[in-house]
Motif scaffolding. Structure first.
Motif, short mmCIF file in Angstrom:
data_model
loop_
_atom_site.label_atom_id
_atom_site.label_comp_id
_atom_site.label_asym_id
_atom_site.label_seq_id
_atom_site.Cartn_x
_atom_site.Cartn_y
_atom_site.Cartn_z
N LEU A 484 0.74 -1.28 0.00
CA LEU A 484 0.07 0.07 -0.02
C LEU A 484 0.89 1.34 -0.12
O LEU A 484 0.25 2.36 -0.38
CB LEU A 484 -0.98 -0.08 1.15
N MET A 485 1.95 1.21 0.30
CA MET A 485 2.95 2.35 0.25
C MET A 485 3.15 2.93 -1.11
O MET A 485 3.08 2.31 -2.32
CB MET A 485 4.38 1.74 0.59
N PRO A 486 3.10 4.33 -1.13
CA PRO A 486 3.25 4.80 -2.61
C PRO A 486 4.36 4.43 -3.19
O PRO A 486 5.50 4.46 -2.32
CB PRO A 486 2.99 6.46 -2.27
N GLN A 487 4.45 4.37 -4.65
CA GLN A 487 5.78 4.00 -5.19
C GLN A 487 6.67 5.22 -5.40
O GLN A 487 6.22 6.53 -5.51
CB GLN A 487 5.45 3.31 -6.51
N VAL A 488 7.90 4.73 -5.48
CA VAL A 488 8.98 6.21 -5.74
C VAL A 488 8.75 6.83 -7.07
O VAL A 488 8.78 5.98 -8.00
CB VAL A 488 10.21 5.60 -5.43
N ILE A 489 8.73 7.83 -7.03
CA ILE A 489 8.68 8.71 -8.34
C ILE A 489 10.05 9.18 -8.48
O ILE A 489 10.47 10.17 -7.55
CB ILE A 489 7.38 9.73 -8.25
N PRO A 490 10.82 8.99 -9.45
CA PRO A 490 11.95 9.56 -9.82
C PRO A 490 12.07 11.23 -9.74
O PRO A 490 11.31 11.66 -10.47
CB PRO A 490 12.47 9.12 -11.30
N GLY A 491 12.77 11.59 -9.04
CA GLY A 491 12.91 13.05 -9.07
C GLY A 491 11.96 13.93 -8.02
O GLY A 491 12.15 15.08 -7.62
N LYS A 492 11.14 13.00 -7.35
CA LYS A 492 10.33 13.47 -6.38
C LYS A 492 10.68 13.15 -5.09
O LYS A 492 10.84 11.82 -4.88
CB LYS A 492 8.64 13.13 -6.74
N LYS A 493 10.47 13.97 -4.02
CA LYS A 493 10.86 13.80 -2.65
C LYS A 493 9.84 12.70 -2.13
O LYS A 493 8.63 13.15 -2.00
CB LYS A 493 10.97 15.24 -1.84
N TYR A 494 10.33 11.54 -1.69
CA TYR A 494 9.32 10.54 -1.24
C TYR A 494 8.56 10.96 0.02
O TYR A 494 7.51 10.71 0.09
CB TYR A 494 10.23 9.18 -1.05
N ALA A 495 9.46 11.26 1.08
CA ALA A 495 8.96 11.76 2.35
C ALA A 495 7.54 12.79 2.50
O ALA A 495 7.12 12.60 3.27
CB ALA A 495 9.89 12.22 3.25
N ASP A 524 18.58 -7.25 5.19
CA ASP A 524 19.41 -6.11 4.75
C ASP A 524 18.78 -5.36 3.62
O ASP A 524 18.86 -4.03 3.44
CB ASP A 524 20.81 -6.56 4.58
N GLN A 525 18.22 -6.08 2.90
CA GLN A 525 17.67 -5.45 1.35
C GLN A 525 16.43 -4.34 1.69
O GLN A 525 16.37 -3.36 1.16
CB GLN A 525 17.32 -6.33 0.63
N LEU A 526 15.67 -4.86 2.69
CA LEU A 526 14.55 -4.08 3.11
C LEU A 526 15.21 -2.71 3.93
O LEU A 526 14.57 -1.75 3.61
CB LEU A 526 13.88 -4.95 4.09
N TYR A 527 16.25 -3.17 4.64
CA TYR A 527 16.77 -1.67 5.51
C TYR A 527 17.37 -0.87 4.37
O TYR A 527 17.10 0.54 4.45
CB TYR A 527 17.71 -2.19 6.35
N ARG A 528 18.17 -1.32 3.25
CA ARG A 528 18.53 -0.52 2.44
C ARG A 528 17.36 0.49 1.47
O ARG A 528 17.69 1.29 1.13
CB ARG A 528 19.59 -1.13 1.49
N GLN A 529 16.38 -0.62 1.29
CA GLN A 529 15.21 0.13 0.45
C GLN A 529 14.70 1.28 1.44
O GLN A 529 14.25 2.41 0.66
CB GLN A 529 14.26 -1.04 0.42
N ALA A 530 14.59 1.16 2.53
CA ALA A 530 14.08 2.22 3.47
C ALA A 530 14.91 3.49 3.46
O ALA A 530 14.52 4.50 3.21
CB ALA A 530 13.96 1.64 5.01
N ILE A 531 16.23 3.10 3.53
CA ILE A 531 17.11 4.11 3.47
C ILE A 531 17.24 4.89 2.15
O ILE A 531 17.23 6.06 2.08
CB ILE A 531 18.64 3.64 3.86
N SER A 532 17.06 4.06 0.97
CA SER A 532 16.95 4.81 -0.41
C SER A 532 15.93 5.72 -0.49
O SER A 532 15.68 6.95 -1.08
CB SER A 532 16.90 3.78 -1.19
N MET A 533 14.79 5.38 0.32
CA MET A 533 13.31 6.26 0.22
C MET A 533 13.62 7.23 1.30
O MET A 533 13.12 8.53 0.92
CB MET A 533 12.33 5.56 0.63
#
Length: 879
Positions: A484-495, A524-533
């Motif tokens: 249900l989380m919004p998907q990352v849009i390139p160039g737009k601030k996710y937070a 570890d991949q999930l942690y890195r995904q959160a950090i990337s967001m």
């Protein structure tokens, strides 16, 4: 203007106490938990300056997850409560009741400016008992409204004195007004609206202008017929000062919140006649069509409000002035909560009606004044006011019980709003806090049915399944939330498009699956995904650091914690975690420095106190012992029921040869934790080394009762029985038990051979020593003792005599200095001293054949053996 009498003050105070005394039995509920229980800014260990750097909830204003509610003066009063009563809820509620009484008295004083003595008292009494105020008074966080209202009313009263009898400007009251406005704003943001109220009062009450007069003056000025009248210029000057002051406050406020608005989701604010603690989410359906009948009600309301305002602005009589001030009190303080200028985190919140209700009470009292002056309506109006005050007081008193606990509060809200997923979630949280996970799960699941796209509800379901040890169901729930989380849009601030706490779904899911050793990389991949967001997602770095430590990727774990420290260098837990990594990297000096950083930020950080003291103790440096002792003492003040703290104090005392203190601490540890293996053994060892062998025996018996496999305890007991009680049978039993558990134990085997020698069973002693030599062919003492036995057997065979006492053989005794177990957090192995010690197994009577010098040598060897350190085991079990 009539002043407020003591009788009126007592009447208002008594009425407030009568309505709210039962609130003293209420606990911390709803937002109180975040603002008080979880807010470190209340603790004396937190620097006062943090109150002016963090938001209302203790979150640094610079962080994006901050609510941006800047109310340091309110938090300061919470801190004073904590100073006097820590987390005793009654004192917090008592202060709220006192503050509400103060507001009522100040409100009465303000009403005296527009109403007669009787009507103003009616307005104040109605305000005192109105049930809409229960959230502001009985909810502890409502103190922000109470304090802000006090300063708001005080600022207004100060401003009314800014015009002298000759209509000249008095600047001191204006300066005081600006200070009080600033104070009101530092209690809650809506405090700044008093400036608008002052402006309305200045123009339409103090100067007596009407709307037609202002329009006519403006028309003449524009036509060049005349300049501004002196009275108008004077008014403009005062208003300009107020407006400039207000703008400065706004600019400062914007700087404080880092020029950022808080992040709210559509669940918080998608856009009654009953009271409810929460009106968010689906409680009030959105108006999405012009044909919605609610539009008609809105139109009627604003038409009536507009006509009332227009009528009041056209005339100069006292009634018009009263109405216009009442309308300004209703409208202006509500504007910050209206969504007109910036988003807020609620649709309707009863607490924000605290000040606007003052205007409502003024209107009711003004209507009562008009009606009561009509002869035949006088008694009826008094009867109606009496009924109104009584019913409101009873409603308020009963409503307070709803705030007794989180469970009572949210279940009462569900009676009003069943379409609010947050309420279902909050009842679930209340049950969860009672460890009633099965019932909590039903409420969380209902929340997902009411609002299927509520990410937080699915996260709650996942967490509860985890608490019920249903890992598969928990993972499925987290995966739904993640989808249900919004998907990352390139160039737009996710937070900016999602609530920061919703990103915790990645953390929770990773924490769940990392329990499976084969899925560590996936976690570890999930942690890195959160950090990337969110590159500033501090918790993701912390959790990833813990995982990397578990994966033994020490350098990466250190880097993760260092990155988190770049985001928050004031977090004592982060410095502590970094110290743990340093320990794993075999860098104790750096670990100690980081422990010290943690303690600088939080001098009573329990884990940092304990583990830093342990590190100092393990260093073997006597210069560290006093500080280690101080930290252990501070630790046991914080955790008086933790036996490990007392045990380590005992170990330090043993290092310093302070035997009386060591005995006292060891006894304390054993008293708290029956069967404390390490404490029992080391206390017995202390007695043995202090030549109190008989005191050691009952301690060893207790040790072996709880831990019958304790080999070192059996060796020490066997040695005492053989050397000091001359109980060879008991010693033999100890050594035989050792060999049943470990047939290859050289110490136990050798000492059993000595028992056979004592029993004069030389053939058996010879066979036993031969078997021991086969186990340890390089042990010289075994070879020497075998030679003694064989020589004695040959001598006896040649002379046909019994064994004499001319030769002796010593038992090999294993005497570890101390065994350290049961401590927590850090699993750090310490080097083991493998030196040997020998002790004579013979009594003094069996040394008669020796010279005095030889006897003395034997005794010296025995004393030296007792003092020698055999082995050090440091086992610290991770928490």
């Amino acid at each position: 203007m009539a002043i407020v009498s003591w009788k009126e003050i007592l009447l208002l105070t008594g009425l407030v106490v009568g309505c709210y005394w039962n609130s003293l039995s209420c606990g911390f509920v709803f937002d109180d938990v975040s603002a008080i229980l979880d807010n470190k800014d209340l603790r004396p260990s937190t620097p006062i300056r943090n109150l002016f750097l963090n938001d209302f909830w203790g979150t640094p204003m610079a962080e994006e997850r901050s609510h941006k509610s800047y109310r340091p003066l309110t938090v300061l009063t919470f801190r004073l409560n904590y100073l006097f009563s820590e987390l005793s809820a009654a004192s917090y509620h008592l202060l709220n009741v006192v503050l509400h009484a103060v507001v009522c008295v100040l409100f009465l004083r303000v009403c005296r400016l527009f109403l007669d003595k009787t009507s103003s008292l009616v307005a104040a009494l109605l305000f005192a008992v109105h049930p809409i105020h229960t959230e502001a008074v009985t909810g502890v966080v409502g103190r922000a409204e109470l304090l802000s209202s006090i300063f708001l009313l005080a600022a207004f009263l100060a401003y009314t004195k800014s015009t002298s009898a000759d209509h000249s400007i008095v600047w001191a009251p204006i300066a005081l007004t600006v200070v009080l406005v600033a104070a009101a704003t530092l209690c809650k943001e809506q405090g700044i609206t008093v400036v608008g109220i002052c402006c309305v009062h200045e123009v339409f009450v103090a100067q007596g202008f009407t709307l037609p007069m202002l329009l006519d003056t403006l028309r003449q000025v524009l036509q060049g017929k005349d300049g501004f009248p002196y009275a108008v210029l004077q008014t403009l000057l005062k208003l300009i000062v107020l407006v400039i002051s207000t703008l400065l406050l706004v600019i400062i406020r914007v700087q404080v919140i880092q020029s950022q608005l808080p992040v709210f989701t559509r669940f918080d604010n998608p856009a009654a006649v009953k009271l409810c603690c929460d009106w968010t989410m689906g409680t009030i359906p959105l108006v999405e069509s012009f044909l919605d009948l609610r539009n008609l009600a809105t139109l009627v309301f604003y038409t009536f409000l507009g006509l009332l305002a227009y009528h009041s602005l056209r005339y100069r009589h006292s009634s018009a002035k009263t109405v216009i001030m009442a309308l300004s009190l209703i409208v202006l303080p509500f504007i910050p909560a209206s969504n007109l200028f910036f988003p807020v985190g609620f649709v309707v919140a009863e607490r924000v009606l605290y000040v606007p209700s003052m205007g409502f009470c003024v209107l009711v009292a003004h209507g009562f004044k008009i009606v009561s002056h009509k002869g035949h309506w006088k008694k009826i109006s008094w009867l109606m006011i009496g009924v109104l005050l009584t019913t409101h007081a009873v409603k308020t008193f009963n409503r307070n019980w709803d705030w007794e606990s989180e469970y009572t509060l949210f279940t009462s809200a569900l009676k009003v709003n069943k379409n609010n997923a947050k309420l279902w979630n909050n009842v679930g949280h209340a049950l969860e806090n009672q460890n009633n996970y099965a019932r909590a799960l039903r409420y969380f699941l209902q929340a997902t049915r009411v609002q299927p796209d509520d990410i937080g509800a699915h996260m709650n379901v996942g967490r509860t399944y985890k608490n019920l040890n249903k890992s598969k169901e928990a993972e499925d729930a987290y995966l739904v939330a993640k989808s249900l989380m919004p998907q990352v849009i390139p160039g737009k601030k996710y937070a900016t498009r999602v609530a920061p706490n919703h990103l915790n779904v990645y953390i929770n899911l990773a924490n769940l699956i990392r329990a499976n050793e084969s899925r560590l990389e996936e976690a570890d991949q999930l942690y890195r995904q959160a950090i990337s967001m969110r590159p500033d997602f501090k918790q993701a770095y912390i959790s990833r650091g813990e995982l990397l430590l578990k994966m033994n990727k020490l350098t990466e774990a250190r880097d993760a914690y260092l990155r988190a420290l770049e985001l928050d260098r004031t977090n004592a837990d982060l410095w502590y975690n970094l110290a743990i990594v340093n320990i794993e990297m075999k860098d104790p000096s750096e670990a100690l420095r980081n422990f010290n950083h943690a303690l600088e930020l939080n001098p009573r950080h329990k884990l940092a106190l304990f583990n830093s003291a342990l590190l100092m103790q393990e260093s073997g440096e006597p210069k560290f012992w006093p500080e280690a002792n101080r930290r252990f003492l501070t630790y046991v003040e914080e955790e008086p029921e933790d036996a490990n703290g007392y045990f380590n104090l005992g170990m330090l005392a043993m290092d310093a040869n302070e035997n009386a203190a060591a005995e006292r601490w060891m006894r304390k540890a054993i008293g708290l934790q029956a069967g404390f293996r390490s404490a029992l053994f080391n206390l017995a060892l202390l007695y043995s080394q202090s030549k109190r062998e008989m005191d050691a025996l009952p301690v060893l018996d207790e040790l072996l009762r709880h831990h019958p496999e304790h080999i070192k305890g059996l060796i020490l007991k066997g040695d005492i029985l053989m050397n000091h009680k001359k109980d060879t049978r008991g010693a033999k039993t100890c050594f035989e038990r050792i060999l049943r558990m470990d047939p290859t134990n050289v110490q136990g085997k050798h000492n059993l051979c000595v028992v056979y020698f004592e029993e004069r069973d030389l053939p058996r002693a010879e066979r036993c020593l031969e078997e021991t030599l086969a186990l340890a062919p390089n042990e010289e003492y075994v070879r020497r003792h075998l030679s003694i036995v064989r020589s004695k057997m040959a001598a006896m065979s040649a002379a046909g005599q019994l064994l004499t006492s001319a030769d002796t053989m010593t038992a090999k005794e294993e005497k570890p200095k101390r065994v350290e177990e049961g401590t927590k957090e850090v699993a750090q192995g310490v080097g083991v001293d493998q030196s040997e010690s020998l002790d004579s197994s013979q009594s003094d009577k069996r040394t008669k054949g020796k010279s005095t010098k030889e006897i003395k040598d034997i005794e010296e060897k025995r004393a030296a053996a007792l003092k020698r350190l055999e082995e050090i085991e440091r086992i610290l079990s991770g928490d």
